[in-house]
Design a protein around this motif. Structure first.
Motif, PDB file in Angstrom:
ATOM      1  N   THR A  37      64.738  71.416  16.415  1.00  0.00           N
ATOM      2  CA  THR A  37      65.178  70.149  17.005  1.00  0.00           C
ATOM      3  C   THR A  37      64.016  69.160  17.029  1.00  0.00           C
ATOM      4  OG1 THR A  37      66.797  71.268  18.423  1.00  0.00           O
ATOM      5  CG2 THR A  37      66.079  69.069  19.113  1.00  0.00           C
ATOM      6  N   LYS A  38      64.269  67.935  16.612  1.00  0.00           N
ATOM      7  CA  LYS A  38      63.241  66.895  16.697  1.00  0.00           C
ATOM      8  C   LYS A  38      63.163  66.395  18.140  1.00  0.00           C
ATOM      9  CE  LYS A  38      63.605  65.174  11.933  1.00  0.00           C
ATOM     10  NZ  LYS A  38      63.867  63.991  11.078  1.00  0.00           N
ATOM     11  N   THR A  92      67.629  64.970   2.214  1.00  0.00           N
ATOM     12  CA  THR A  92      68.099  66.310   2.561  1.00  0.00           C
ATOM     13  C   THR A  92      67.101  66.956   3.517  1.00  0.00           C
ATOM     14  OG1 THR A  92      69.189  66.575   0.407  1.00  0.00           O
ATOM     15  CG2 THR A  92      68.749  68.577   1.667  1.00  0.00           C
ATOM     16  N   ALA A  93      67.566  67.383   4.685  1.00  0.00           N
ATOM     17  CA  ALA A  93      66.687  67.899   5.732  1.00  0.00           C
ATOM     18  C   ALA A  93      65.962  69.175   5.299  1.00  0.00           C
ATOM     19  CB  ALA A  93      67.498  68.174   6.993  1.00  0.00           C
ATOM     20  N   THR A  94      64.685  69.272   5.696  1.00  0.00           N
ATOM     21  CA  THR A  94      63.879  70.455   5.412  1.00  0.00           C
ATOM     22  C   THR A  94      63.145  70.917   6.661  1.00  0.00           C
ATOM     23  OG1 THR A  94      61.923  69.149   4.802  1.00  0.00           O
ATOM     24  CG2 THR A  94      63.462  69.712   3.035  1.00  0.00           C
ATOM     25  N   ARG A  95      62.763  72.199   6.649  1.00  0.00           N
ATOM     26  CA  ARG A  95      61.879  72.769   7.669  1.00  0.00           C
ATOM     27  C   ARG A  95      60.642  73.255   6.922  1.00  0.00           C
ATOM     28  NH1 ARG A  95      66.746  76.561  10.093  1.00  0.00           N
ATOM     29  NH2 ARG A  95      68.071  74.841  10.835  1.00  0.00           N
ATOM     30  N   GLU A  96      59.477  72.757   7.312  1.00  0.00           N
ATOM     31  CA  GLU A  96      58.283  73.009   6.519  1.00  0.00           C
ATOM     32  C   GLU A  96      57.110  73.428   7.397  1.00  0.00           C
ATOM     33  OE1 GLU A  96      57.314  69.430   4.401  1.00  0.00           O
ATOM     34  OE2 GLU A  96      59.354  69.110   3.664  1.00  0.00           O
ATOM     35  N   HIS A  97      56.186  74.151   6.804  1.00  0.00           N
ATOM     36  CA  HIS A  97      54.891  74.384   7.442  1.00  0.00           C
ATOM     37  C   HIS A  97      53.929  74.976   6.438  1.00  0.00           C
ATOM     38  CE1 HIS A  97      52.134  74.565  10.813  1.00  0.00           C
ATOM     39  NE2 HIS A  97      53.100  74.119  11.598  1.00  0.00           N
ATOM     40  N   GLU A 127      58.613  64.268  14.099  1.00  0.00           N
ATOM     41  CA  GLU A 127      59.169  65.143  13.069  1.00  0.00           C
ATOM     42  C   GLU A 127      58.620  66.560  13.224  1.00  0.00           C
ATOM     43  OE1 GLU A 127      58.214  62.975   9.422  1.00  0.00           O
ATOM     44  OE2 GLU A 127      60.328  62.397   9.293  1.00  0.00           O
ATOM     45  N   TYR A 128      58.765  67.098  14.425  1.00  0.00           N
ATOM     46  CA  TYR A 128      58.282  68.456  14.686  1.00  0.00           C
ATOM     47  C   TYR A 128      59.153  69.090  15.749  1.00  0.00           C
ATOM     48  CZ  TYR A 128      54.759  72.167  14.502  1.00  0.00           C
ATOM     49  OH  TYR A 128      54.113  73.370  14.293  1.00  0.00           O
ATOM     50  N   GLY A 129      59.465  70.372  15.543  1.00  0.00           N
ATOM     51  CA  GLY A 129      60.213  71.128  16.539  1.00  0.00           C
ATOM     52  C   GLY A 129      59.261  72.053  17.269  1.00  0.00           C
ATOM     53  N   TYR A 130      59.548  73.337  17.217  1.00  0.00           N
ATOM     54  CA  TYR A 130      58.652  74.357  17.759  1.00  0.00           C
ATOM     55  C   TYR A 130      58.188  75.232  16.589  1.00  0.00           C
ATOM     56  CZ  TYR A 130      60.601  73.391  22.479  1.00  0.00           C
ATOM     57  OH  TYR A 130      60.997  72.815  23.668  1.00  0.00           O
ATOM     58  N   GLY A 131      57.012  74.938  16.054  1.00  0.00           N
ATOM     59  CA  GLY A 131      56.459  75.748  14.965  1.00  0.00           C
ATOM     60  C   GLY A 131      56.832  75.315  13.566  1.00  0.00           C
ATOM     61  N   TRP A 132      57.619  74.261  13.430  1.00  0.00           N
ATOM     62  CA  TRP A 132      58.010  73.735  12.116  1.00  0.00           C
ATOM     63  C   TRP A 132      57.940  72.213  12.096  1.00  0.00           C
ATOM     64  CZ3 TRP A 132      60.159  78.338  13.674  1.00  0.00           C
ATOM     65  CH2 TRP A 132      60.311  79.346  12.710  1.00  0.00           C
TER      66      TRP A 132
END
Length: 356
Positions: free
Chosen positions: A277-278, A301-306, A288-293
């Protein structure tokens, strides 16, 4: 019947040719960056719907022994460790042992301004506490065995950079504090908690809390590049990066991790979505950060990155939820960053593997 057979055969052939073209395109991208077959290199994977569609190794795992990297090589993953720390915190919340809204003073009473800094602030890099990796005195402890409490004491009295929730500023110290809180609330070491509750539970049998002492099969050795050639990585005691960057893993094990998240094997779906969740700052601005991503996008197109970086190693992963595409890259020289490369491969994979 014959027409149906011909149609199916044509579809299979078209898919096979498309996959072959994708392989060639990915190879071309990687070889434009990882050019030395006799130097340190990297390993890369593209998976869709939980299964690899591309995985290859490039370069050497150990220059002294002339050993090549393979797709099962074990790499230090640096700050990708933060994903595991964040999920561990949410697991403890689900068990009723903490709340992300709790002030950290509840667990570390002596922490300065701890009444106003919450676990949520630590998870989202909005706490304002000093990042220990930016402190000049880090060299004094880099090779020392530090307890979590000693690590927290190392930076806790440093002047803060901003008030909690005021801004986003990527911060390793926050995840060290989170690791300490995991230990305090679970009654286990961070290493044991991650191993028992995540690695063992989902079959990540080739993942570890990093060590230079233990014999680890298929270990990739880390390197730096100097003007005169490659040298072995700078030694660091892994108790220093701790819960912010001290895990090791493989391509296959990280795919198991991603699949476990997709199947809610570690958390119920409602709690897990907290990681993706942003969140907003005090002024209402979304980060542009959730918890750990990092929560970003590729062409909308939405992405989850790290990514991750630790002496001698770099890592990067991009997950595209809508297409269930997971792209991952590890490097065993900090002279070769897979960050942009993995993003480019993810974009290429999205264009070629997107469900029509």
């Amino acid at each position: 019947m014959r027409k149906i057979f011909l149609f199916c055969s044509t579809m299979v052939l078209a898919f096979s040719l498309n996959a072959q073209k994708l392989d060639q395109k990915i190879d071309s991208l990687i070889l434009s960056e990882f050019k030395e077959s006799d130097g340190p290199g990297g390993v890369f994977m593209v998976a869709q719907k939980g299964k690899p569609v591309y995985q290859k190794a490039f370069g050497m795992a150990n220059l002294e022994l002339d050993a090549k990297l393979n797709i099962n090589s074990v790499f230090q993953i640096g700050s990708m460790t933060k994903q595991f720390t964040a999920i561990a915190i949410l697991m403890l919340e689900e068990q009723g042992k903490l709340k992300v809204s709790d002030p950290i003073s509840k667990y570390i009473p002596s922490y300065p301004n701890g009444n106003n800094i919450t676990i949520h602030h630590l998870l989202t890099h909005t706490s304002g506490i000093k990042d220990f990796t930016k402190m000049k005195t880090i060299a004094d402890i880099a090779q020392k065995e530090m307890t979590p409490e000693e690590m927290v004491n190392f930076f806790k009295n440093e002047p803060v950079d901003f008030a909690p929730g005021e801004k986003f500023d990527y911060n390793n110290s926050g995840y060290v504090v989170l690791g300490y809180i995991i230990e305090l609330t679970s009654g286990e070491t961070y290493e044991d908690f991650i191993r028992k509750n995540i690695f063992d539970k989902i079959g990540m049998t080739n993942s570890y809390y990093a060590t230079d002492r233990k014999i680890i099969k298929n270990r990739a050795y880390g390197y730096h590049k100097k003007s005169y050639g490659y040298v072995n990585k700078t030694v660091i005691n892994f108790s220093v990066p701790f819960a912010s960057g001290s895990l090791m893993s493989t391509l296959d094990n990280m795919l198991k991790w991603q699949n476990a998240l997709n199947k809610n094997l570690l958390l119920n779906s409602k709690n897990e979505m907290k990681a993706f969740t942003k969140y907003k700052l005090n002024n209402g601005k979304e980060i542009e950060y959730g918890y750990g991503w990092h929560l970003k996008s590729i062409n909308g197109t939405a992405t989850r990155e790290h990514g991750g970086s630790v002496f001698g190693f770099k890592s990067m992963a991009v997950y595209i939820p809508s297409e269930d595409i997971y792209v991952l890259g590890f490097s065993n020289c900090d002279c070769n960053s897979p960050t942009q490369l993995v993003k480019d491969i993810a974009k290429l994979s999205l264009e070629n593997l997107k469900v029509k």
